[in-house]
Design a protein around this motif. Structure first.
Motif, short mmCIF file in Angstrom:
data_model
loop_
_atom_site.label_atom_id
_atom_site.label_comp_id
_atom_site.label_asym_id
_atom_site.label_seq_id
_atom_site.Cartn_x
_atom_site.Cartn_y
_atom_site.Cartn_z
N GLU A 124 81.80 12.26 27.93
CA GLU A 124 80.44 12.12 28.43
C GLU A 124 79.57 13.31 28.03
OE1 GLU A 124 78.41 9.69 30.88
OE2 GLU A 124 79.43 9.01 29.07
N ARG B 174 78.59 12.76 24.56
CA ARG B 174 77.57 11.71 24.46
C ARG B 174 76.19 12.22 24.83
NH1 ARG B 174 74.77 8.18 27.63
NH2 ARG B 174 75.70 8.87 29.60
N LEU B 175 76.10 13.04 25.84
CA LEU B 175 74.81 13.48 26.38
C LEU B 175 74.17 14.63 25.62
CD1 LEU B 175 75.79 13.37 30.16
CD2 LEU B 175 74.26 11.77 29.00
N ASN C 38 70.42 8.79 28.79
CA ASN C 38 70.59 8.27 27.42
C ASN C 38 71.44 9.22 26.57
OD1 ASN C 38 68.91 6.03 27.96
ND2 ASN C 38 67.08 7.23 27.51
N ASP C 39 71.97 8.68 25.48
CA ASP C 39 72.76 9.48 24.55
C ASP C 39 71.91 10.62 23.98
OD1 ASP C 39 74.55 7.48 25.03
OD2 ASP C 39 74.69 6.76 22.97
N HIS C 40 72.55 11.75 23.76
CA HIS C 40 71.95 12.91 23.08
C HIS C 40 70.59 13.30 23.68
CE1 HIS C 40 75.20 11.88 20.47
NE2 HIS C 40 74.61 10.82 19.99
N SER C 41 70.58 13.46 25.01
CA SER C 41 69.33 13.72 25.74
C SER C 41 69.08 15.19 26.06
CB SER C 41 69.33 12.95 27.07
OG SER C 41 69.39 11.56 26.86
#
Length: 282
Positions: free
Chosen positions: A165, A168-169, A140-143
């Motif tokens: 990516e 995003r992560l 998921n985003d910002h995990s």
């Protein structure tokens, strides 16, 4: 890459697998080298199909492999210390996790870990150590508090998409740690076409400090720290000696590695660098 300002820099041979010859092009806007031609998809995978591709194996058959794993154990402790200096535990993602040793080290220290690794051979070894590896698209985003890529970014076919990516992560207050070879080091210039860290065509990109800064700035990620990887000059010089002369000239490689680290102090151009990056503050 979007830049078209490319000039011939060096012709290099794949010394470890195919013996094919490739060209390095200098992107003058980013100050980085690009391997040409770049194998695509399944074509690229054949260049990793070698028992000598050391990061995908835990074997200790030769003196060289034993030395590699001895140094790797020291490096694992140093990597963990760096991660712990940035965050008080949390969720850690290692992209290009190999056989999972770094994740296992972090897990044993209390980190919640997961990794990504394209090599099935390496994934099977990691699984036996209890390390979970998944496709990056599953996350998921910002995990993640910390994302690491230890000598992996140079292997990624779609460089710009990979950096997107990472953005995003990463959690807003998280950190990215990237380790890559430096083609501006003394050992790179000394060995030239035989410099082992060119490792064409598995290494598709060859970075300078300027290139890392500019590439990540495009995604509003700022470079906050650069650290040397001093062991790399010795390991790379040893392998370069083998490619250049056909022999493991341990004494010669040691002195070239030592000289590379000494010369690096002037302009901070070590054989490899670790880059710590964070989301830019608006």
């Amino acid at each position: 890459m979007t830049s078209t300002n490319h000039k011939h820099y060096q012709t290099v041979k794949d010394n470890s697998v195919s013996k094919e010859v490739f060209e390095l092009l200098h992107d003058e806007d980013l100050d980085m080298l690009i391997t040409s031609p770049q194998p695509k998809g399944t074509e690229l995978s054949k260049y990793y199909e070698s028992d000598d591709y050391i990061s995908h194996t835990d074997s200790k058959r030769s003196i060289f492999e034993k030395a590699y794993h001895f140094i790797k154990n020291i490096a694992l402790k140093n990597k963990l210390s760096l991660v712990n200096s940035l965050k008080k535990k949390g969720k850690l993602l290692d992209i290009g996790a190999g056989t999972g040793d770094f994740l296992l080290t972090a897990k044993n220290d209390g980190w919640n870990v997961i990794g990504v690794e394209p090599s099935e051979k390496a994934r099977l070894i990691a699984a036996k150590k209890g390390i979970e590896l998944k496709p990056v698209a599953d996350f998921n985003d910002h995990s993640f508090d910390i994302i690491t890529m230890w000598h992996v970014l140079e292997h990624v076919p779609d460089l710009q998409n990979q950096i997107k990516e990472l953005k995003r992560l990463l959690k807003p207050n998280g950190a990215i740690i990237i380790a890559v070879p430096n083609f501006k080091s003394y050992d790179a210039k000394y060995y030239g076409e035989f410099w082992a860290a060119y490792d064409t065509p598995r290494h598709l990109w060859h970075f300078s400090k300027t290139a890392i800064k500019k590439l990540f700035q495009n995604e509003n990620i700022e470079l906050v720290k650069i650290l040397p990887m001093k062991f790399d000059s010795f390991y790379v010089s040893l392998l370069s000696e083998k490619y250049k002369t056909g022999k493991m000239n341990f004494i010669k490689a040691f002195f070239i590695g030592l000289k590379s680290n000494w010369k690096a102090k002037e302009k901070f151009e070590y054989s490899s660098h670790i880059y710590v990056l964070k989301n830019a503050k608006n």
